[in-house]
Design a protein around this motif. Structure first.
Motif, PDB file in Angstrom:
ATOM      1  N   MET A   1      46.738  68.199  -3.606  1.00  0.00           N
ATOM      2  CA  MET A   1      47.220  67.027  -2.891  1.00  0.00           C
ATOM      3  C   MET A   1      48.503  67.385  -2.152  1.00  0.00           C
ATOM      4  SD  MET A   1      47.540  63.662  -2.276  1.00  0.00           S
ATOM      5  CE  MET A   1      46.235  63.106  -3.311  1.00  0.00           C
TER       6      MET A   1
ATOM      7  N   THR B   1      51.931  66.848  -0.811  1.00  0.00           N
ATOM      8  CA  THR B   1      52.950  65.894  -1.245  1.00  0.00           C
ATOM      9  C   THR B   1      54.301  66.245  -0.651  1.00  0.00           C
ATOM     10  OG1 THR B   1      51.768  65.613  -3.338  1.00  0.00           O
ATOM     11  CG2 THR B   1      54.028  64.863  -3.297  1.00  0.00           C
TER      12      THR B   1
ATOM     13  N   GLY C   1      52.766  55.829  -5.577  1.00  0.00           N
ATOM     14  CA  GLY C   1      52.103  57.063  -5.183  1.00  0.00           C
ATOM     15  C   GLY C   1      50.609  57.133  -5.439  1.00  0.00           C
TER      16      GLY C   1
ATOM     17  N   ALA D   1      47.988  58.269  -2.474  1.00  0.00           N
ATOM     18  CA  ALA D   1      47.271  59.518  -2.744  1.00  0.00           C
ATOM     19  C   ALA D   1      45.810  59.393  -2.311  1.00  0.00           C
ATOM     20  CB  ALA D   1      47.364  59.882  -4.219  1.00  0.00           C
TER      21      ALA D   1
ATOM     22  N   THR E   1      45.797  59.500   1.464  1.00  0.00           N
ATOM     23  CA  THR E   1      46.116  60.852   1.914  1.00  0.00           C
ATOM     24  C   THR E   1      44.886  61.749   1.825  1.00  0.00           C
ATOM     25  OG1 THR E   1      48.434  60.635   1.264  1.00  0.00           O
ATOM     26  CG2 THR E   1      47.571  62.878   1.490  1.00  0.00           C
TER      27      THR E   1
ATOM     28  N   ASN F   1      51.211  62.794   0.910  1.00  0.00           N
ATOM     29  CA  ASN F   1      51.556  61.675   0.048  1.00  0.00           C
ATOM     30  C   ASN F   1      53.052  61.719  -0.249  1.00  0.00           C
ATOM     31  OD1 ASN F   1      51.065  59.453  -1.677  1.00  0.00           O
ATOM     32  ND2 ASN F   1      50.890  60.793  -3.440  1.00  0.00           N
TER      33      ASN F   1
ATOM     34  N   ASP G   1      55.729  61.299  -2.679  1.00  0.00           N
ATOM     35  CA  ASP G   1      55.814  61.280  -4.134  1.00  0.00           C
ATOM     36  C   ASP G   1      56.728  60.153  -4.623  1.00  0.00           C
ATOM     37  OD1 ASP G   1      55.209  62.470  -6.706  1.00  0.00           O
ATOM     38  OD2 ASP G   1      57.304  63.109  -6.744  1.00  0.00           O
TER      39      ASP G   1
END
Length: 109
Positions: free
Chosen positions: A1, A3, A64, A68, A71, A83, A85
């Motif tokens: 992911m 971030t 988040g 997520a 994203t 994303n 955080d």
């Protein structure tokens, strides 16, 4: 992911807020584009019109989790998305401004 930390965001970075309307109305980052997660697929065209063609989309929600999901969807569509955080909770904790639609101080709901 992919971030990014709130502290790494710069003024002028494109921010997509996917929280629901009541959360947005309580307070949000100035200049953010608001498309609630519950309406995201139907309103995806608004993002493609507003997002910079050669820039990154920074996706934020309260903490988040919802951001997520968005994203990951955007990355699958070939969009350069990350994303944020900790979401708006970290945004506010970092001392970043939270405003209402009329520019007054807001809060994270």
């Amino acid at each position: 992911m992919p971030t990014v930390q709130v502290t790494d965001l710069k003024d002028g970075d494109f921010l997509l807020d996917v929280r629901e309307d009541d959360e947005w109305q309580a307070g949000h980052a100035g200049g953010a584009l608001h498309i609630p997660l519950s309406e995201f697929v139907a309103r995806y065209g608004e993002l493609t019109e507003a997002a910079p063609q050669d820039g990154r989309v920074h996706v934020i929600c309260r903490s988040g989790g919802r951001s997520a999901q968005v994203t990951m969807y955007l990355v699958q569509q070939g969009v350069d998305a990350v994303n944020v955080d900790g979401g708006m909770q970290h945004w506010q904790a970092a001392g970043r401004p939270v405003v209402t639609d009329d520019g007054k101080p807001g809060f994270v709901l």
